[in-house]
Design a protein around this motif. Structure first.
Motif, PDB file in Angstrom:
ATOM      1  N   TYR A 409       0.739  -1.309  -0.366  1.00  0.00           N
ATOM      2  CA  TYR A 409       0.109  -0.088   0.021  1.00  0.00           C
ATOM      3  C   TYR A 409       1.071   1.752   0.127  1.00  0.00           C
ATOM      4  N   THR A 410       2.366   1.447   0.745  1.00  0.00           N
ATOM      5  CA  THR A 410       3.137   2.016   0.583  1.00  0.00           C
ATOM      6  C   THR A 410       3.896   2.545  -1.143  1.00  0.00           C
ATOM      7  N   ALA A 411       3.517   1.569  -1.480  1.00  0.00           N
ATOM      8  CA  ALA A 411       4.260   2.219  -2.847  1.00  0.00           C
ATOM      9  C   ALA A 411       3.599   3.015  -3.937  1.00  0.00           C
ATOM     10  N   TYR A 412       1.748   2.061  -3.486  1.00  0.00           N
ATOM     11  CA  TYR A 412       0.522   2.186  -4.290  1.00  0.00           C
ATOM     12  C   TYR A 412       0.025   3.660  -3.884  1.00  0.00           C
ATOM     13  N   LYS A 413       0.137   3.987  -2.526  1.00  0.00           N
ATOM     14  CA  LYS A 413      -0.058   4.991  -2.285  1.00  0.00           C
ATOM     15  C   LYS A 413       0.326   6.428  -2.219  1.00  0.00           C
ATOM     16  N   PHE A 414       1.477   6.123  -2.113  1.00  0.00           N
ATOM     17  CA  PHE A 414       2.480   7.193  -1.445  1.00  0.00           C
ATOM     18  C   PHE A 414       4.020   7.687  -2.702  1.00  0.00           C
ATOM     19  N   LYS A 415       3.614   6.514  -3.001  1.00  0.00           N
ATOM     20  CA  LYS A 415       5.077   6.707  -4.402  1.00  0.00           C
ATOM     21  C   LYS A 415       4.129   7.251  -5.793  1.00  0.00           C
TER      22      LYS A 415
END
Length: 415
Positions: A409-415
């Protein structure tokens, strides 16, 4: 006590046990980063024992841990810790993952006249310790192969690939597009006419003793590690069998632990297959596999509650789920599948991804919870009844899959 009242009181007990651990409903990056660290600390320091294996089920009424399909739970814990290590750079998580991989590799069978090369991944629980189950092996192997990739130590992948050769030779039926479920752990006999999962069923048929099993995509990983094309052919054949045998509702109702009679579907089983179909797409570029995975993902999107909750028992006939068993791993694994589909253009799942993220941030035991066996864990309750006692457990799988989801989710949402 009526069932509805029982579910109410169990839900109330869960809220009390959580003890004010809820994070903000807003998915701020700092909240996600903190959650990853807290959950990874729980998995590595509390949930895994000194040997490296997962303790599995924590019985909250007794304050004791109980084993439950230890090999696959441990392999998935390794997978989750490696995701956390790559995200955070914290070498403690890598060390814990390596400890788990060493334990798993230690299951290799070296002397048995029939089982040599296989792993001693006994199922346990309801069918006892007499049987090695295909999925108990394969569900844990993604973490084992990933450990070899991250550490550049082939030891772990070699053990998994040795087991894959044994399973392909002895348990895989290419013409029927299935793998047999069970092996007698003493004799090495593959059970092709009887399954201990159906002890009360006198006449058992092919789909009672086998499944088109791609859980953990073992044969794909074995192909990529060994270069042996037989593994690739087997994996694609089984994925094609999945598409052929997928029901019109989007899940595989002919195979346990789904139930045609009850019209119920397990909270993770069909998601395993959906995730493996996405792996088939990565291998081939064939969009049929994504479309089939999306059909499964739609079923779980409908099963997800408005607040993001997912339950253990879900039904296709309008029956309401049993709210006594809250399954954080389903919200997380469905989220992992939804993210991969969204990244490939299936944007209808984006709202469900956010629901899962919010739910997993809010439904964790407090990091200062009075019971150290629960501190930082994700809510994953399982209510069972044994010999006049209610077994109210918090299962390790909630934390395991939540960790993977939050990294994705970190890669999906914030990158």
């Amino acid at each position: 006590m009526m069932r509805s009242n029982r579910s109410f009181y169990l839900s109330l007990l869960m809220l009390l046990l959580l003890g004010g651990s809820g994070a903000s409903a807003q998915t701020k990056k700092q909240d996600v980063v903190l959650a990853i660290d807290q959950i990874a600390k729980y998995v590595s320091e509390v949930m895994m024992d000194a040997e490296g294996k997962s303790k599995c089920d924590y019985n909250m009424t007794e304050g004791k841990w109980y084993d439950y399909e230890v090999p696959w739970h441990t392999g998935q814990a390794v997978n989750a810790l490696l995701a956390a290590y790559k995200q955070t750079g914290n070498k403690k998580y890598l060390a814990a993952a390596t400890r788990g991989g060493d334990w798993w590799a230690g299951l290799e069978i070296k002397e048995h006249p029939v089982l040599k090369g296989m792993v001693n991944a006994r199922h346990g629980d309801s069918i006892g310790e007499d049987f090695i189950v295909f999925a108990t092996v394969s569900d844990g192997t993604p973490g084992i192969y990933e450990l070899s990739r991250v550490t550049k130590n082939p030891k772990y992948a070699k053990v998994a690939t040795s087991a894959a050769y044994w399973m392909m030779k002895n348990m895989y039926d290419p013409e029927k597009g299935v793998c047999y479920d069970n092996v007698d752990a003493k004799t090495g006999e593959v059970l092709k006419e009887y399954s201990p999962f159906w002890k009360s069923k006198e006449k058992q048929e092919l789909f009672d003793v086998s499944r088109p099993n791609t859980e953990g995509w073992l044969f794909k990983d074995a192909f990529e590690f060994s270069g042996d094309k037989k593994f690739k052919d087997a994996f694609i054949n089984l994925c094609n069998s999945l598409i052929e045998k997928q029901g019109p509702e989007g899940v595989w109702m002919s195979f346990m632990p789904n139930s045609v009679q009850e019209r119920s579907f397990h909270p993770r089983f069909s998601l395993w297959y959906a995730e493996s179909l996405i792996e088939a797409f990565k291998l081939t570029g064939d969009k049929r596999y994504l479309d089939a995975a999306a059909r499964t993902a739609e079923v779980f999107a409908k099963a997800q509650q408005k607040d993001g909750t997912m339950f253990y028992d879900n039904y296709l006939n309008g029956r309401q789920p049993d709210k006594g068993s809250v399954t954080g791993s389903a919200a997380a694994l469905a989220g992992i599948v939804w993210i991969q589909l969204s990244q490939n253009g299936y944007k209808q799942f984006d709202a469900n991804i956010e629901k899962s993220a919010n739910w997993l941030l809010q439904n964790r035991y407090a990091s200062d919870h009075p019971d150290p066996n629960l501190r930082g864990a994700v809510l994953e309750t399982r209510t069972r009844f044994r010999k006049g006692k209610v077994w109210l457990t918090n299962r390790d799988t909630g934390s395991i899959f939540a960790l993977r989801f939050l990294v994705d989710y970190t890669a999906y949402k914030f990158k």
